[in-house]
Structures are given as structure tokens and as C-alpha cells.
Design a protein around this motif. Structure first.
Motif, PDB file in Angstrom:
ATOM      1  N   UNK A   1       0.863  -1.186   0.000  1.00  0.00           N
ATOM      2  CA  UNK A   1       0.000   0.000   0.000  1.00  0.00           C
ATOM      3  C   UNK A   1       0.890   1.223   0.000  1.00  0.00           C
ATOM      4  N   UNK A   2       0.663   2.132  -0.982  1.00  0.00           N
ATOM      5  CA  UNK A   2       1.448   3.368  -1.121  1.00  0.00           C
ATOM      6  C   UNK A   2       2.954   3.106  -1.169  1.00  0.00           C
ATOM      7  N   UNK A   3       3.325   1.996  -1.786  1.00  0.00           N
ATOM      8  CA  UNK A   3       4.749   1.705  -1.911  1.00  0.00           C
ATOM      9  C   UNK A   3       5.370   1.072  -0.681  1.00  0.00           C
ATOM     10  N   UNK A   4       4.572   0.848   0.373  1.00  0.00           N
ATOM     11  CA  UNK A   4       5.044   0.182   1.588  1.00  0.00           C
ATOM     12  C   UNK A   4       4.420  -1.214   1.661  1.00  0.00           C
ATOM     13  N   UNK A   5       5.096  -2.133   2.343  1.00  0.00           N
ATOM     14  CA  UNK A   5       4.464  -3.424   2.617  1.00  0.00           C
ATOM     15  C   UNK A   5       3.253  -3.195   3.518  1.00  0.00           C
ATOM     16  N   UNK A   6       2.187  -3.959   3.277  1.00  0.00           N
ATOM     17  CA  UNK A   6       0.990  -3.857   4.121  1.00  0.00           C
ATOM     18  C   UNK A   6       1.270  -4.493   5.482  1.00  0.00           C
ATOM     19  N   UNK A   7       0.383  -4.212   6.445  1.00  0.00           N
ATOM     20  CA  UNK A   7       0.548  -4.769   7.790  1.00  0.00           C
ATOM     21  C   UNK A   7       0.480  -6.292   7.747  1.00  0.00           C
ATOM     22  N   UNK A   8      -0.460  -6.832   6.957  1.00  0.00           N
ATOM     23  CA  UNK A   8      -0.594  -8.291   6.870  1.00  0.00           C
ATOM     24  C   UNK A   8       0.592  -8.946   6.173  1.00  0.00           C
ATOM     25  N   UNK A   9       1.269  -8.211   5.291  1.00  0.00           N
ATOM     26  CA  UNK A   9       2.450  -8.761   4.622  1.00  0.00           C
ATOM     27  C   UNK A   9       3.606  -8.919   5.605  1.00  0.00           C
ATOM     28  N   UNK A  10       3.726  -7.958   6.526  1.00  0.00           N
ATOM     29  CA  UNK A  10       4.840  -7.970   7.475  1.00  0.00           C
ATOM     30  C   UNK A  10       4.537  -8.759   8.745  1.00  0.00           C
ATOM     31  N   UNK A  11       3.284  -8.692   9.217  1.00  0.00           N
ATOM     32  CA  UNK A  11       2.949  -9.296  10.518  1.00  0.00           C
ATOM     33  C   UNK A  11       1.836 -10.354  10.442  1.00  0.00           C
ATOM     34  N   UNK A  12       1.429 -10.705   9.233  1.00  0.00           N
ATOM     35  CA  UNK A  12       0.415 -11.738   9.003  1.00  0.00           C
ATOM     36  C   UNK A  12      -1.006 -11.259   9.358  1.00  0.00           C
ATOM     37  N   UNK A  13      -1.984 -12.036   8.857  1.00  0.00           N
ATOM     38  CA  UNK A  13      -3.386 -11.616   8.914  1.00  0.00           C
ATOM     39  C   UNK A  13      -3.935 -11.444  10.328  1.00  0.00           C
ATOM     40  N   UNK A  14      -3.624 -12.374  11.221  1.00  0.00           N
ATOM     41  CA  UNK A  14      -4.195 -12.324  12.563  1.00  0.00           C
ATOM     42  C   UNK A  14      -3.834 -11.017  13.260  1.00  0.00           C
ATOM     43  N   UNK A  15      -2.557 -10.644  13.183  1.00  0.00           N
ATOM     44  CA  UNK A  15      -2.104  -9.401  13.824  1.00  0.00           C
ATOM     45  C   UNK A  15      -2.721  -8.191  13.116  1.00  0.00           C
ATOM     46  N   UNK A  16      -2.815  -8.242  11.779  1.00  0.00           N
ATOM     47  CA  UNK A  16      -3.388  -7.121  11.018  1.00  0.00           C
ATOM     48  C   UNK A  16      -4.841  -6.866  11.428  1.00  0.00           C
ATOM     49  N   UNK A  17      -5.618  -7.935  11.583  1.00  0.00           N
ATOM     50  CA  UNK A  17      -7.023  -7.787  12.004  1.00  0.00           C
ATOM     51  C   UNK A  17      -7.099  -7.154  13.385  1.00  0.00           C
ATOM     52  N   UNK A  18      -6.236  -7.610  14.299  1.00  0.00           N
ATOM     53  CA  UNK A  18      -6.231  -7.061  15.661  1.00  0.00           C
ATOM     54  C   UNK A  18      -5.799  -5.598  15.676  1.00  0.00           C
ATOM     55  N   UNK A  19      -4.841  -5.241  14.816  1.00  0.00           N
ATOM     56  CA  UNK A  19      -4.407  -3.839  14.716  1.00  0.00           C
ATOM     57  C   UNK A  19      -5.555  -2.970  14.208  1.00  0.00           C
ATOM     58  N   UNK A  20      -6.285  -3.468  13.207  1.00  0.00           N
ATOM     59  CA  UNK A  20      -7.455  -2.734  12.706  1.00  0.00           C
ATOM     60  C   UNK A  20      -8.482  -2.528  13.801  1.00  0.00           C
ATOM     61  N   UNK A  21      -8.727  -3.581  14.590  1.00  0.00           N
ATOM     62  CA  UNK A  21      -9.667  -3.476  15.718  1.00  0.00           C
ATOM     63  C   UNK A  21      -9.182  -2.445  16.739  1.00  0.00           C
ATOM     64  N   UNK A  22      -7.885  -2.461  17.011  1.00  0.00           N
ATOM     65  CA  UNK A  22      -7.296  -1.519  17.970  1.00  0.00           C
ATOM     66  C   UNK A  22      -7.501  -0.074  17.499  1.00  0.00           C
ATOM     67  N   UNK A  23      -7.273   0.182  16.210  1.00  0.00           N
ATOM     68  CA  UNK A  23      -7.440   1.541  15.674  1.00  0.00           C
ATOM     69  C   UNK A  23      -8.899   1.991  15.755  1.00  0.00           C
ATOM     70  N   UNK A  24      -9.818   1.064  15.475  1.00  0.00           N
ATOM     71  CA  UNK A  24     -11.244   1.385  15.616  1.00  0.00           C
ATOM     72  C   UNK A  24     -11.559   1.771  17.063  1.00  0.00           C
TER      73      UNK A  24
END
Length: 323
Positions: free
Chosen positions: A94-117
Motif C-alpha cells: 500500500x502506497x509503496x510500503x508493505x501492508x501490515x498483513x504482509x509484514x505481521x500476518x493476517x491475525x495481527x493485522x485484524x487485531x491492529x485494525x480493531x485496535x485503531x477502531x
């Protein structure tokens, strides 16, 4: 047309202060979360959404502390949806950077999204910003509904022009609409003015998305790979218009290509050539200009000045950009 930094000048100090508010609002005592949120902050992009919030507030009475919280709230909830979207889409960049799920995998990415919400909810509730929370939460609801509507219809390749506009109104325009409404609300505007600014943002958002969809069929270097929407089997306005102009047999052939192109460049190019031959991009640009004009008609009901000029330039930037 001025560049984004030139447009930003009248609110540059506010944008700088917002960056600190946004960064502070994501802080966590959990080391992993803090590391990930620092990574997110680095990907700040053009900051179009905060700019809409600040210019709308400036137009409707003046920028306040509430405006800064509104801009941070929009950005927190939007960032959360992007993190979740990348998981849904299996996107690794995304925007030339690796996505969160690419670097930390899907489970962590979902939890990070929940945290931001959750951080967005707390930012608004702890400061009694219930009106701003209502405005932005409505946008997030519409974005989710728009995404699901698109997924459902894409599977069947059953998208009319009216349905296309319903999808982009919910999926894209609702967010810019919420930025403008939140800005107006943060400045203490009445309900009629907030609604007027929301409608202005919606028109801009629709024009923005139509413009983005035309890039898929361009012939110039526009910064977006040609055929990316086709590869994802997205049915956009240029393609819808072209299909509606085609004979039944040709329409069937193109729909079959869209469904079964297997990412083959020659097949994708056939679809692009078909859309351009049927003047799909020309038609889409005409529609984009109609929405741009409607946005200006609303904006010009407000008093001329620095804020209105800033929003005018933002509209032009979003609808006449090359990428």
C-alpha cells in the motif's frame, strides 16, 4: 493547478499539529502494537482527508480543538478499514510500503485494525465528540455496505450504472462526505450547513472515484497499472457504458473475458481496447465533470475566501489529477 503542498499552505500549521494528535492517538503500551502504529504513521500519504476536514471547518466558522480531533478520528477509522481491506484483498503493498498483513500476518493485522477502531471510539467518547463519532461511524457503515454490495454483484457480473453509483457513493464518497461534515460540525455549524457540506463531499467523492476508474483504460503513464480493476473483475463506469452500447454477442464475449482472463495481458488489452472504442472513458469523464460542477455549485453558496479557495483547489486536484 497548484500542487498539494501549495494547496495545503493556509492550513499547514494545523496539518502539522494534526500529525502529532494522530500519532499520539495511536500510542500503545504494548511494544508490538506501538511498533506497528509507528510504521503506519510513516505512510501518511497526501493527507487529503484531514485537509477536507480543516478547510470545511475554516469555511464554516473556524478551526477548533474539536476539528483536530475530528481529523484524527477520520484518519483512525479510515486507517482501520484499510488495514482490514488489505487482509480481505490479500494485498501485500500500500502506497509503496508493505501492508501490515504482509509484514505481521493476517491475525495481527485484524487485531491492529480493531485496535485503531477502538482508539477512534475512545478519542471521540472521552472528549464528548458524539456528533463527530456519529458522522464518521455512519461513513464506516456505508463503506462496509458498499464493499459487500460490490462483492455480491461482481460475482454475478450484474452491475447497472445506477448500481455502480450506489456502490461508489457508499464505498468511496461517504468518507470524503464525512470529512466535510465533521469539519463543519467541529466549527459549530448548524445541521443544515453540516448536511450541505456532507453533500458537497459526496459529490467530490463520486467525481474522484469516476476519475480513478478511468485510469484503468488510459493510454498514458498515469501512475496506476492499466487493467488493475479488470484483473480484480471490478465493473466500473467506462466498462458499464461500453457494454451497454455493444451488440448482444459482443457484450457476452467481453463479459466472458472479464470473468476468465486469467491475468493474460492480451485478453486484458482486448477489454481495454473495447472500452476505448466504445468511448467509455469519454462518457465517464463527462459524468465526472457533472459531479464536479454540482460540488462547485454547493461550495459557491458559501462566502468567498481562503477556505473556499482551498476547497475549490482540492476539488480540482482530486478530479483532474494524472494519477
Amino acid at each position: 493547478m497548484p500542487g498539494i503542498e501549495q494547496i495545503k499552505k493556509p492550513i499547514a500549521a494545523d496539518i502539522k499539529a494534526f500529525e502529532k494528535t494522530f500519532k499520539d492517538s495511536m500510542h500503545s503500551d504494548a511494544p508490538l502494537l506501538d511498533r506497528i502504529t509507528h510504521y503506519i504513521v510513516k505512510q501518511k500519504g497526501k493527507q487529503m482527508r484531514p485537509m477536507f476536514v480543516f478547510f470545511a471547518a475554516k469555511l464554516c466558522g473556524g478551526i477548533t480543538e474539536s476539528t483536530h480531533r475530528g481529523a484524527a478520528l477520520v484518519e483512525l477509522l479510515h486507517t482501520a478499514t484499510l488495514v482490514h481491506d488489505d487482509v480481505v484483498d490479500n494485498a501485500y503493498e500500500r502506497r509503496g510500503f508493505f501492508s501490515i498483513n504482509a509484514l505481521w500476518k493476517n491475525k495481527i493485522a485484524v487485531l491492529v485494525g480493531d485496535y485503531l477502531l477502538a482508539k477512534g471510539l475512545l478519542l471521540s467518547v472521552n472528549n464528548n465528540e458524539h456528533r463527530l463519532l456519529q458522522i464518521v461511524s455512519e461513513a464506516v457503515k456505508q463503506m462496509s455496505e458498499g464493499e459487500l454490495l460490490q462483492i455480491e454483484k461482481v460475482r454475478k457480473m450484474d452491475i447497472s450504472e445506477d448500481l455502480y453509483f450506489d456502490v461508489i457513493r457508499q464505498k468511496t464518497a461517504s468518507l470524503i462526505a464525512s470529512c466535510c461534515a465533521a469539519g463543519a460540525a467541529s466549527a459549530g455549524a448548524d445541521d443544515a450547513t453540516i448536511e450541505k457540506m456532507r453533500l458537497f463531499g459526496e459529490k467530490v467523492g463520486i467525481a474522484f472515484q469516476i476519475k480513478d476508474d478511468t485510469f484503468d483504460f488510459g493510454t498514458d503513464d498515469v501512475g496506476k497499472p492499466l487493467g488493475i480493476d479488470i484483473k480484480e473483475k471490478k465493473v466500473t463506469l467506462p466498462l458499464i457504458y461500453a457494454l451497454n452500447k455493444a451488440e448482444k454477442s459482443e457484450r457476452k464475449r467481453i463479459i466472458n473475458l472479464v470473468k476468465n482472463h486469467q491475468d493474460e495481458p492480451a485478453k486484458i488489452q482486448q477489454i481495454i481496447d473495447f472500452v476505448n472504442a466504445k468511448e467509455g472513458v469519454f462518457y465517464a469523464n463527462q459524468k465526472m465533470q457533472e459531479y464536479q460542477k454540482e460540488a462547485f455549485d454547493i461550495l459557491h453558496q458559501f462566502e468567498a475566501g481562503e477556505a473556499r479557495t482551498g476547497l475549490e483547489q482540492l476539488v480540482l486536484y482530486t478530479t483532474e489529477r494524472k494519477k
